[in-house]
Design a protein around this motif. Structure first.
Motif, PDB file in Angstrom:
ATOM      1  N   ASP A  29      74.156 -88.133  15.826  1.00 21.94           N
ATOM      2  CA  ASP A  29      75.154 -89.187  15.641  1.00 21.94           C
ATOM      3  C   ASP A  29      74.483 -90.559  15.560  1.00 21.94           C
ATOM      4  O   ASP A  29      74.277 -91.234  16.574  1.00 21.94           O
ATOM      5  N   VAL A  30      74.121 -90.962  14.337  1.00 18.37           N
ATOM      6  CA  VAL A  30      73.508 -92.273  14.111  1.00 18.37           C
ATOM      7  C   VAL A  30      74.350 -93.060  13.112  1.00 18.37           C
ATOM      8  O   VAL A  30      75.103 -92.488  12.325  1.00 18.37           O
ATOM      9  N   ILE A  31      74.229 -94.353  13.156  1.00 18.96           N
ATOM     10  CA  ILE A  31      74.829 -95.210  12.130  1.00 18.96           C
ATOM     11  C   ILE A  31      74.007 -95.064  10.860  1.00 18.96           C
ATOM     12  O   ILE A  31      72.773 -95.119  10.900  1.00 18.96           O
ATOM     13  N   VAL A  32      74.688 -94.852   9.744  1.00 23.52           N
ATOM     14  CA  VAL A  32      73.987 -94.574   8.483  1.00 23.52           C
ATOM     15  C   VAL A  32      74.123 -95.760   7.530  1.00 23.52           C
ATOM     16  O   VAL A  32      75.230 -96.226   7.257  1.00 23.52           O
ATOM     17  N   ASP A  33      72.988 -96.246   7.043  1.00 22.12           N
ATOM     18  CA  ASP A  33      72.938 -97.347   6.072  1.00 22.12           C
ATOM     19  C   ASP A  33      72.200 -96.843   4.836  1.00 22.12           C
ATOM     20  O   ASP A  33      71.001 -96.578   4.908  1.00 22.12           O
ATOM     21  N   ILE A  34      72.924 -96.679   3.725  1.00 27.55           N
ATOM     22  CA  ILE A  34      72.359 -96.062   2.522  1.00 27.55           C
ATOM     23  C   ILE A  34      72.425 -97.041   1.351  1.00 27.55           C
ATOM     24  O   ILE A  34      73.477 -97.612   1.059  1.00 27.55           O
ATOM     25  N   LYS A  35      71.297 -97.216   0.680  1.00 34.38           N
ATOM     26  CA  LYS A  35      71.226 -98.029  -0.528  1.00 34.38           C
ATOM     27  C   LYS A  35      70.678 -97.165  -1.660  1.00 34.38           C
ATOM     28  O   LYS A  35      69.581 -96.608  -1.550  1.00 34.38           O
ATOM     29  N   ILE A  36      71.469 -97.017  -2.741  1.00 29.71           N
ATOM     30  CA  ILE A  36      71.039 -96.230  -3.901  1.00 29.71           C
ATOM     31  C   ILE A  36      70.933 -97.150  -5.111  1.00 29.71           C
ATOM     32  O   ILE A  36      71.885 -97.868  -5.431  1.00 29.71           O
ATOM     33  N   VAL A  37      69.793 -97.128  -5.778  1.00 30.00           N
ATOM     34  CA  VAL A  37      69.595 -97.929  -6.986  1.00 30.00           C
ATOM     35  C   VAL A  37      69.034 -97.040  -8.088  1.00 30.00           C
ATOM     36  O   VAL A  37      68.455 -95.980  -7.820  1.00 30.00           O
ATOM     37  N   GLY A  38      69.212 -97.445  -9.325  1.00 30.90           N
ATOM     38  CA  GLY A  38      68.681 -96.700 -10.455  1.00 30.90           C
ATOM     39  C   GLY A  38      67.174 -96.811 -10.541  1.00 30.90           C
ATOM     40  O   GLY A  38      66.570 -97.778 -10.069  1.00 30.90           O
ATOM     41  N   GLN A  39      66.569 -95.806 -11.168  1.00 29.99           N
ATOM     42  CA  GLN A  39      65.120 -95.834 -11.357  1.00 29.99           C
ATOM     43  C   GLN A  39      64.732 -96.897 -12.373  1.00 29.99           C
ATOM     44  O   GLN A  39      65.469 -97.174 -13.314  1.00 29.99           O
ATOM     45  N   ASP A  40      63.581 -97.483 -12.178  1.00 33.73           N
ATOM     46  CA  ASP A  40      63.038 -98.465 -13.119  1.00 33.73           C
ATOM     47  C   ASP A  40      62.995 -97.878 -14.527  1.00 33.73           C
ATOM     48  O   ASP A  40      62.577 -96.739 -14.725  1.00 33.73           O
ATOM     49  N   ILE A  41      63.419 -98.641 -15.523  1.00 37.91           N
ATOM     50  CA  ILE A  41      63.541 -98.147 -16.894  1.00 37.91           C
ATOM     51  C   ILE A  41      62.202 -97.710 -17.474  1.00 37.91           C
ATOM     52  O   ILE A  41      62.108 -96.740 -18.226  1.00 37.91           O
ATOM     53  N   HIS A  42      61.123 -98.413 -17.106  1.00 38.79           N
ATOM     54  CA  HIS A  42      59.802 -98.050 -17.630  1.00 38.79           C
ATOM     55  C   HIS A  42      59.336 -96.714 -17.060  1.00 38.79           C
ATOM     56  O   HIS A  42      58.773 -95.885 -17.785  1.00 38.79           O
ATOM     57  N   LEU A  43      59.578 -96.498 -15.754  1.00 41.35           N
ATOM     58  CA  LEU A  43      59.230 -95.210 -15.160  1.00 41.35           C
ATOM     59  C   LEU A  43      60.074 -94.095 -15.765  1.00 41.35           C
ATOM     60  O   LEU A  43      59.586 -92.991 -16.014  1.00 41.35           O
TER      61      LEU A  43
END
Length: 260
Positions: free
Chosen positions: A70-84
């Motif tokens: 039972d932990v507080i969850v902090d999630i950040k999702i971003v798209g992959q770099d276009i060049h990669l």
């Protein structure tokens, strides 16, 4: 001299969380691109994910709480770099720069790995262990020292006394225990929280297993965009690593103990 930590060490909990998220990405598509960083401690888990996959934050949260409680969850999702992303569009090519050395596992590493697993099977709590020649040091939380003394009478056990451990008293972060995961092998990056296009995963696995098979050190390097490594198509290296990951049950399972 070798140090091993078990899957309840805070850093390994972070690795396991990262691995579980990579597993979710592979359920969504066959060849996802993903990189995950986890910082956990004192009741909160921060996760940053770069990916081309459509991940569900609720599923990620469930995976985190299954592993960490039972932990507080902090999630950040971003798209992959276009060049990669473009690097992988036409074919599977090396997704990162890197240097790698696979080394045959020696008797000391095998012995300590077995001891760590034996202790963990009976006491699945935060623990870390060192073997230096005949000197065995056991630091195992949530177990009375006298019990371990009866099992390992010649070992140095909990030098500062009994302790509780875990991320309630310490923090954990991805890829901080590569010595435990790889022994004397060398890598320029981390094993965990990444898809198979990343050389840090696939080439490390390939170099390690080839070193065991040929009983010699294997030194390799690669650059982002390379189509061959060790004279083999990079796609073969990826499939070699995929078969290994599948054989042990996925990226979360891989994160528990690493390569040794």
């Amino acid at each position: 001299m070798f140090e091993k930590v078990n899957p309840k060490h805070p850093d390994k909990i972070a690795d396991c969380i990262a691995g579980s998220i990579v597993d979710l990405a592979y359920k969504e598509k066959d060849n996802p691109k993903i990189a995950v960083e986890v910082l956990i401690g004192h009741g909160i888990c921060h996760v940053i994910i770069e990916t081309d996959s459509k991940l569900n934050k609720e599923e990620i949260g469930e995976a985190i709480k299954r592993i960490a409680g039972d932990v507080i969850v902090d999630i950040k999702i971003v798209g992959q770099d276009i060049h990669l992303s473009n690097n992988q569009k036409e074919k599977i090519r090396c997704g990162d720069n890197g240097i790698f050395k696979g080394v045959p596992v020696n008797a000391e590493e095998k012995k300590l790995s077995l001891i760590a697993r034996e202790i963990y099977s009976n006491y699945p709590y935060d623990g870390k262990y060192i073997l230096d020649g005949d000197k065995l040091i056991i630091c195992q939380s949530n177990v009375p020292t006298k019990i371990l003394n009866s099992i390992y009478p010649k070992a140095v056990i909990n030098p500062l006394g009994d302790w509780t451990g875990g991320f309630k008293v310490d923090t954990g972060a991805t890829n901080r225990k590569l010595g435990s995961d790889m022994g004397r092998s060398v890598t320029g990056g981390g094993l965990h929280g990444k898809d198979l296009s990343k050389a840090d995963v696939s080439v490390n696995i390939y170099a390690h297993l080839k070193a065991q098979e040929e009983n010699r050190e294997i030194e390799l390097s690669c650059a982002i965009g390379d189509e061959t490594v060790d004279g083999r198509p990079y796609s073969e290296i990826v499939e070699f690593a995929r078969n290994y990951i599948n054989s042990i049950g996925g990226f979360e399972e891989f994160a528990k103990w690493g390569l040794i």
